[in-house]
Design a protein around this motif. Structure first.
Motif, PDB file in Angstrom:
ATOM      1  N   TYR A   1       0.814  -1.217   0.000  1.00 37.98           N
ATOM      2  CA  TYR A   1       0.000   0.000   0.000  1.00 37.98           C
ATOM      3  C   TYR A   1       0.851   1.274   0.000  1.00 37.98           C
ATOM      4  O   TYR A   1       0.527   2.249  -0.674  1.00 37.98           O
ATOM      5  CB  TYR A   1      -0.937   0.007   1.211  1.00 37.98           C
ATOM      6  CG  TYR A   1      -1.925  -1.125   1.205  1.00 37.98           C
ATOM      7  CD1 TYR A   1      -3.097  -1.048   0.463  1.00 37.98           C
ATOM      8  CD2 TYR A   1      -1.686  -2.290   1.929  1.00 37.98           C
ATOM      9  CE1 TYR A   1      -4.008  -2.091   0.443  1.00 37.98           C
ATOM     10  CE2 TYR A   1      -2.589  -3.345   1.921  1.00 37.98           C
ATOM     11  CZ  TYR A   1      -3.746  -3.238   1.173  1.00 37.98           C
ATOM     12  OH  TYR A   1      -4.638  -4.283   1.154  1.00 37.98           O
ATOM     13  N   GLY A   2       1.941   1.250   0.761  1.00 36.26           N
ATOM     14  CA  GLY A   2       2.757   2.451   0.913  1.00 36.26           C
ATOM     15  C   GLY A   2       3.488   2.871  -0.346  1.00 36.26           C
ATOM     16  O   GLY A   2       3.882   4.033  -0.482  1.00 36.26           O
ATOM     17  N   LYS A   3       3.691   1.961  -1.285  1.00 32.83           N
ATOM     18  CA  LYS A   3       4.369   2.294  -2.540  1.00 32.83           C
ATOM     19  C   LYS A   3       3.417   2.880  -3.586  1.00 32.83           C
ATOM     20  O   LYS A   3       3.822   3.153  -4.715  1.00 32.83           O
ATOM     21  CB  LYS A   3       5.043   1.040  -3.116  1.00 32.83           C
ATOM     22  CG  LYS A   3       6.332   0.645  -2.415  1.00 32.83           C
ATOM     23  CD  LYS A   3       7.427   1.677  -2.637  1.00 32.83           C
ATOM     24  CE  LYS A   3       8.734   1.238  -2.003  1.00 32.83           C
ATOM     25  NZ  LYS A   3       9.808   2.244  -2.215  1.00 32.83           N
TER      26      LYS A   3
ATOM     27  N   GLU B   1      -0.633  10.254   0.169  1.00 33.35           N
ATOM     28  CA  GLU B   1       0.756  10.056  -0.240  1.00 33.35           C
ATOM     29  C   GLU B   1       1.356   8.908   0.557  1.00 33.35           C
ATOM     30  O   GLU B   1       1.232   8.858   1.779  1.00 33.35           O
ATOM     31  CB  GLU B   1       1.563  11.335  -0.025  1.00 33.35           C
ATOM     32  CG  GLU B   1       2.949  11.278  -0.632  1.00 33.35           C
ATOM     33  CD  GLU B   1       3.649  12.633  -0.635  1.00 33.35           C
ATOM     34  OE1 GLU B   1       4.866  12.655  -0.834  1.00 33.35           O
ATOM     35  OE2 GLU B   1       2.967  13.663  -0.434  1.00 33.35           O
ATOM     36  N   LYS B   2       1.968   7.969  -0.142  1.00 27.83           N
ATOM     37  CA  LYS B   2       2.542   6.761   0.463  1.00 27.83           C
ATOM     38  C   LYS B   2       1.500   6.000   1.284  1.00 27.83           C
ATOM     39  O   LYS B   2       1.796   5.447   2.340  1.00 27.83           O
ATOM     40  CB  LYS B   2       3.760   7.116   1.323  1.00 27.83           C
ATOM     41  CG  LYS B   2       4.909   7.698   0.517  1.00 27.83           C
ATOM     42  CD  LYS B   2       6.116   7.997   1.384  1.00 27.83           C
ATOM     43  CE  LYS B   2       7.248   8.562   0.539  1.00 27.83           C
ATOM     44  NZ  LYS B   2       8.444   8.886   1.363  1.00 27.83           N
ATOM     45  N   GLY B   3       0.261   6.013   0.791  1.00 26.61           N
ATOM     46  CA  GLY B   3      -0.804   5.271   1.454  1.00 26.61           C
ATOM     47  C   GLY B   3      -1.370   5.946   2.681  1.00 26.61           C
ATOM     48  O   GLY B   3      -2.165   5.350   3.401  1.00 26.61           O
ATOM     49  N   LYS B   4      -0.977   7.195   2.940  1.00 26.30           N
ATOM     50  CA  LYS B   4      -1.449   7.904   4.124  1.00 26.30           C
ATOM     51  C   LYS B   4      -2.129   9.206   3.728  1.00 26.30           C
ATOM     52  O   LYS B   4      -1.754   9.832   2.735  1.00 26.30           O
ATOM     53  CB  LYS B   4      -0.288   8.212   5.075  1.00 26.30           C
ATOM     54  CG  LYS B   4       0.411   6.976   5.616  1.00 26.30           C
ATOM     55  CD  LYS B   4       1.555   7.364   6.537  1.00 26.30           C
ATOM     56  CE  LYS B   4       2.267   6.125   7.082  1.00 26.30           C
ATOM     57  NZ  LYS B   4       3.383   6.491   7.993  1.00 26.30           N
ATOM     58  N   ILE B   5      -3.143   9.590   4.522  1.00 26.36           N
ATOM     59  CA  ILE B   5      -3.771  10.892   4.319  1.00 26.36           C
ATOM     60  C   ILE B   5      -2.755  11.945   4.733  1.00 26.36           C
ATOM     61  O   ILE B   5      -2.377  12.042   5.898  1.00 26.36           O
ATOM     62  CB  ILE B   5      -5.055  11.017   5.159  1.00 26.36           C
ATOM     63  CG1 ILE B   5      -6.046   9.914   4.766  1.00 26.36           C
ATOM     64  CG2 ILE B   5      -5.686  12.393   4.957  1.00 26.36           C
ATOM     65  CD1 ILE B   5      -7.259   9.841   5.660  1.00 26.36           C
ATOM     66  N   LYS B   6      -2.296  12.707   3.792  1.00 22.57           N
ATOM     67  CA  LYS B   6      -1.155  13.585   4.022  1.00 22.57           C
ATOM     68  C   LYS B   6      -1.411  14.606   5.119  1.00 22.57           C
ATOM     69  O   LYS B   6      -0.551  14.863   5.962  1.00 22.57           O
ATOM     70  CB  LYS B   6      -0.787  14.290   2.717  1.00 22.57           C
ATOM     71  CG  LYS B   6       0.501  15.082   2.783  1.00 22.57           C
ATOM     72  CD  LYS B   6       0.859  15.648   1.414  1.00 22.57           C
ATOM     73  CE  LYS B   6       2.153  16.442   1.479  1.00 22.57           C
ATOM     74  NZ  LYS B   6       2.494  17.012   0.155  1.00 22.57           N
ATOM     75  N   THR B   7      -2.593  15.188   5.141  1.00 23.42           N
ATOM     76  CA  THR B   7      -2.872  16.251   6.102  1.00 23.42           C
ATOM     77  C   THR B   7      -3.015  15.727   7.527  1.00 23.42           C
ATOM     78  O   THR B   7      -2.795  16.443   8.486  1.00 23.42           O
ATOM     79  CB  THR B   7      -4.152  17.007   5.711  1.00 23.42           C
ATOM     80  OG1 THR B   7      -5.205  16.049   5.527  1.00 23.42           O
ATOM     81  CG2 THR B   7      -3.942  17.787   4.427  1.00 23.42           C
TER      82      THR B   7
END
Length: 246
Positions: free
Chosen positions: A209-211, A229-235
């Motif tokens: 997921y992170g890629k 971004e990288k599987g995470k909600i950036k904010t």
């Protein structure tokens, strides 16, 4: 050549939330895998035969490989398989896609690998590859190109099995090499056959997921954009759940 339990395999530069029906896949205990090579998403199960061809870069030629495999199958089973410009293998009549290709070239070596659908579960394949969020995601990630029609060998050759096809290909390759071919059987349960570090890395959340290339997900009916971004909600700097919210 090998087969595996039900799995969805995405290309190196793809977005699993865009390509896969993740709730369905998790519910049905279907593996999700990100491979090292590029290309689109494919579904594997025990009715599919995977084929990998490893060569030096100078000998790498996907059309030649596909023509060779198609000819072996056509001669044995009296069917009509033709490779196309996308390096798929097409079963006629009906122009049914029975094989998809991916490849990777690195440090002077190349590998070309492909699926070959023998008697795959098409209903599961179609459900697993239909993302419920496809209209809510904006991304530059590689998108799969859906086939107009998908088929498998048993539609033309009744009662054919993966084992039959594997033996046919081995015999055909042996003949083309004047009998000079060495068969090695690999036991996947033998830890010595697998690099443990690679195995753990490929199974990790960070790889699967992170890629994922960054993307925009339009959250809720109001379609509020969330940058991922990288599987995470950036904010929010938190891991995006495998099952996205409605």
């Amino acid at each position: 050549m090998w087969s595996n339990t039900p799995s969805v395999v995405i290309g190196r530069h793809q977005n699993p939330w865009l390509e896969i029906n993740i709730p369905y896949v998790i519910e049905n205990k279907i593996n999700i895998v990100r491979r090292y090579s590029g290309g689109g998403t494919v579904y594997h199960d025990l009715g599919n035969l995977n084929i990998s061809i490893l060569t030096e870069h100078s000998y790498h030629c996907r059309p030649k490989n596909l023509s060779m495999l198609s000819n072996i199958l056509n001669n044995k089973y009296k069917i009509n398989i033709l490779p196309n410009k996308r390096d798929d293998m097409i079963l006629n009549p009906g122009e049914r896609k029975i094989s998809g290709t991916a490849a990777r070239i690195s440090r002077g070596r190349a590998y070309h690998h492909l699926t070959l659908l023998v008697n795959v579960d098409l209903l599961t394949l179609k459900k697993a590859l239909k993302s419920p969020w496809i209209d809510r995601i904006e991304t530059n990630a590689t998108r799969s190109v859906p086939a107009n029609a998908v088929g498998f060998l048993e539609q033309e050759v009744k009662n054919i099995t993966v084992e039959d096809v594997r033996e046919t290909l081995i015999n055909g390759l042996t003949e083309r090499n004047n009998g000079e071919i060495k068969i090695n059987l690999v036991n996947p349960d033998n830890d010595g056959e697998i690099d443990v570090n690679d195995w753990e890395s490929l199974r990790s959340w960070n790889w699967i997921y992170g890629k994922t290339p960054k993307f925009i997900y339009k959250y809720t009916e109001k379609k509020i954009p969330l940058e991922i971004e990288k599987g995470k909600i950036k904010t929010l700097d938190r891991e995006l759940p495998r099952i996205l919210p409605d």
